[in-house]
Scaffold this motif. Structure first.
Motif, short mmCIF file in Angstrom:
data_model
loop_
_atom_site.label_atom_id
_atom_site.label_comp_id
_atom_site.label_asym_id
_atom_site.label_seq_id
_atom_site.Cartn_x
_atom_site.Cartn_y
_atom_site.Cartn_z
N THR A 94 0.84 -1.20 0.00
CA THR A 94 0.00 0.00 0.00
C THR A 94 0.87 1.25 0.00
O THR A 94 1.54 1.56 1.00
CB THR A 94 -0.92 0.03 1.24
OG1 THR A 94 -1.72 -1.15 1.27
CG2 THR A 94 -1.83 1.25 1.20
N LEU A 95 0.88 1.96 -1.12
CA LEU A 95 1.69 3.17 -1.23
C LEU A 95 1.14 4.27 -0.32
O LEU A 95 -0.06 4.41 -0.16
CB LEU A 95 1.71 3.66 -2.68
CG LEU A 95 2.43 2.78 -3.69
CD1 LEU A 95 2.12 3.24 -5.11
CD2 LEU A 95 3.93 2.77 -3.45
N ASN A 96 2.06 5.05 0.26
CA ASN A 96 1.67 6.16 1.12
C ASN A 96 2.59 7.34 0.83
O ASN A 96 3.80 7.26 1.07
CB ASN A 96 1.78 5.75 2.59
CG ASN A 96 1.21 6.81 3.53
OD1 ASN A 96 1.13 7.98 3.20
ND2 ASN A 96 0.81 6.39 4.72
N VAL A 97 2.04 8.41 0.29
CA VAL A 97 2.84 9.56 -0.11
C VAL A 97 3.58 10.17 1.08
O VAL A 97 4.61 10.84 0.90
CB VAL A 97 1.96 10.61 -0.81
CG1 VAL A 97 1.02 11.29 0.18
CG2 VAL A 97 2.81 11.63 -1.57
N LYS A 98 3.10 9.96 2.29
CA LYS A 98 3.75 10.52 3.48
C LYS A 98 5.15 9.93 3.71
O LYS A 98 5.94 10.51 4.44
CB LYS A 98 2.88 10.30 4.72
CG LYS A 98 1.58 11.10 4.71
CD LYS A 98 0.79 10.87 5.98
CE LYS A 98 -0.50 11.68 5.97
NZ LYS A 98 -1.30 11.45 7.21
N ASN A 99 5.42 8.79 3.09
CA ASN A 99 6.73 8.17 3.25
C ASN A 99 7.72 8.57 2.15
O ASN A 99 8.87 8.16 2.19
CB ASN A 99 6.60 6.65 3.29
CG ASN A 99 6.13 6.16 4.64
OD1 ASN A 99 6.50 6.71 5.67
ND2 ASN A 99 5.30 5.12 4.64
N SER A 100 7.27 9.39 1.20
CA SER A 100 8.17 9.81 0.13
C SER A 100 9.37 10.60 0.62
O SER A 100 10.49 10.39 0.13
CB SER A 100 7.39 10.60 -0.92
OG SER A 100 6.46 9.76 -1.59
N PRO A 101 9.20 11.53 1.58
CA PRO A 101 10.39 12.23 2.10
C PRO A 101 11.42 11.28 2.69
O PRO A 101 12.63 11.52 2.58
CB PRO A 101 9.81 13.17 3.16
CG PRO A 101 8.40 13.41 2.72
CD PRO A 101 7.95 12.10 2.14
N TYR A 102 10.95 10.20 3.30
CA TYR A 102 11.86 9.19 3.85
C TYR A 102 12.68 8.54 2.73
O TYR A 102 13.90 8.38 2.85
CB TYR A 102 11.05 8.13 4.60
CG TYR A 102 11.74 6.79 4.75
CD1 TYR A 102 12.72 6.59 5.72
CD2 TYR A 102 11.41 5.71 3.92
CE1 TYR A 102 13.36 5.36 5.86
CE2 TYR A 102 12.03 4.48 4.07
CZ TYR A 102 13.01 4.31 5.03
OH TYR A 102 13.63 3.09 5.16
N VAL A 103 12.03 8.18 1.63
CA VAL A 103 12.73 7.55 0.51
C VAL A 103 13.80 8.49 -0.03
O VAL A 103 14.95 8.09 -0.26
CB VAL A 103 11.73 7.16 -0.60
CG1 VAL A 103 12.47 6.61 -1.81
CG2 VAL A 103 10.73 6.13 -0.08
N LEU A 104 13.43 9.75 -0.23
CA LEU A 104 14.38 10.73 -0.75
C LEU A 104 15.54 10.97 0.21
O LEU A 104 16.68 11.16 -0.21
CB LEU A 104 13.67 12.05 -1.06
CG LEU A 104 12.65 12.00 -2.20
CD1 LEU A 104 11.86 13.30 -2.27
CD2 LEU A 104 13.32 11.72 -3.53
N GLU A 105 15.26 10.92 1.52
CA GLU A 105 16.31 11.11 2.50
C GLU A 105 17.32 9.97 2.47
O GLU A 105 18.53 10.20 2.65
CB GLU A 105 15.71 11.26 3.90
CG GLU A 105 16.71 11.57 5.00
CD GLU A 105 17.43 12.91 4.83
OE1 GLU A 105 18.52 13.07 5.41
OE2 GLU A 105 16.91 13.78 4.09
#
Length: 339
Positions: A94-105
């Motif tokens: 289940t994708l969650n856009v709130k975790n995108s900053p974590y991926v980029l970090e």
């Protein structure tokens, strides 16, 4: 193993990829199944790895590090983690856009660590470009991300298996635009970056590179296109005058045969679907994507996030294992070249 032997082993940073995809799965299974002759550090939320391991029925030892120099030689079933924490929980599949900053970090810290020489190479499991772009940040791929971070003027995409290496002059563009992109400047930039990295990162003293023509039959003496006559051949001749071992331009339908491949170090295709279908047919799932032209070493898997397989235990970790081993080999070769 002595302390000197331990500290001579390369430090390889592994990002965790899209947390809802198979990135955590293949990291957990690959590092649990075998040991690698390196110090491996996973940049991830340790809670994500622990939860996904439980879902998969795995029981690795998770070691939390405070610095890259704390990493020990990798042992099967032991996963060393430099923690980067997510903003919210993740559900496999289940994708969650709130975790995108974590991926980029994770990507940012991996790249910065390499530039600061805390890491010797980066291995990247797949990310989901769409969910990253949903944050308002334009993300076209790992390659472009690290190119911008490293301020590299030109990078080259290469895919490799045990049997062959294929690099590209052009990558992701419409076929109708390819001919205009086959310029003297582009070919020079790609071949020089490719030749340099084959020497420095693959340990090949004088690489032999097979170069595809653009047109069928490499233009058939101008009857099926003139790019070979006016652009490709003159550029290759100029590069040969610099001492490079270049064969071509050759028709792609004959270049990708054992007669040529068995006696060369790499093939250079003019466009994406000229070279990569052959390579992926011969080794998909056990191939590695390598970015050349960077001041750092970066390898990646040859597949996507496979959201539907996350947490099922069905994800194939073969490409990740190959990507890790290539990163180790390239880091060792780079160290030898610099001494």
């Amino acid at each position: 193993m002595t302390n000197t032997q331990e500290t001579s082993l390369p430090i390889i940073a592994i990002t965790s990829g899209e947390p809802a995809g198979i990135g955590p799965d293949i990291i957990l299974s690959a590092l649990s199944e075998q040991s690698f002759d390196a110090r491996l550090i996973v940049l991830a939320d340790p809670n994500l790895l622990k939860e996904r391991a439980q879902t998969l029925g795995l029981s690795p030892t998770i070691q939390i590090l405070s610095h890259s120099t704390d990493a020990k030689p990798h042992q099967q079933g032991v996963i060393s983690v430099l923690p980067i924490y997510m903003g919210t929980e993740t559900v496999a599949g289940t994708l969650n856009v709130k975790n995108s900053p974590y991926v980029l970090e994770t990507l940012k810290q991996a790249g910065a660590g390499c530039l600061e020489q805390a890491f010797d190479a980066i291995v990247t499991p797949p990310v989901h470009k769409g969910i990253l772009c949903d944050t308002g940040v334009h993300f076209s791929g790992h390659t472009e991300f690290f190119q911008a971070q490293c301020r590299s003027p030109h990078v080259v995409m290469m895919l490799a298996t045990e049997a062959m290496k294929v690099a590209l002059v052009t990558t992701h563009m419409p076929l109708k635009d390819v001919a205009d992109a086959i310029t003297e400047q582009n070919i020079r930039l790609v071949v020089r970056a490719l030749y340099k990295d084959l020497q420095e990162k693959f340990g090949i003293e004088r690489p032999k590179i097979l170069v595809c023509g653009l047109n069928p039959h490499a233009g058939e003496d101008g009857h099926l296109g003139k790019e070979e006559i006016h652009v490709i051949t003159p550029t290759l001749n100029a590069l040969r005058a610099e001492g490079m071992n270049l064969i071509g331009p050759l028709p792609a339908d004959t270049l990708f045969t054992r007669k040529y491949l068995d006696n060369a170090d790499c093939a250079l295709a003019m466009y994406h679907d000229q070279g990569l279908p052959v390579l992926k047919y011969s080794g998909f799932g056990n191939a590695v994507n390598i970015t050349l032209g960077l001041p750092i070493i970066r390898t990646s898997v040859d597949h996507g996030t496979a959201i539907d397989l996350a947490g099922t235990g069905k994800a194939n970790n073969g490409s990740l294992k190959v990507a890790i081993q290539h990163a180790i080999n390239m880091a060792n070769n780079a160290k030898k070249f610099s001494t």
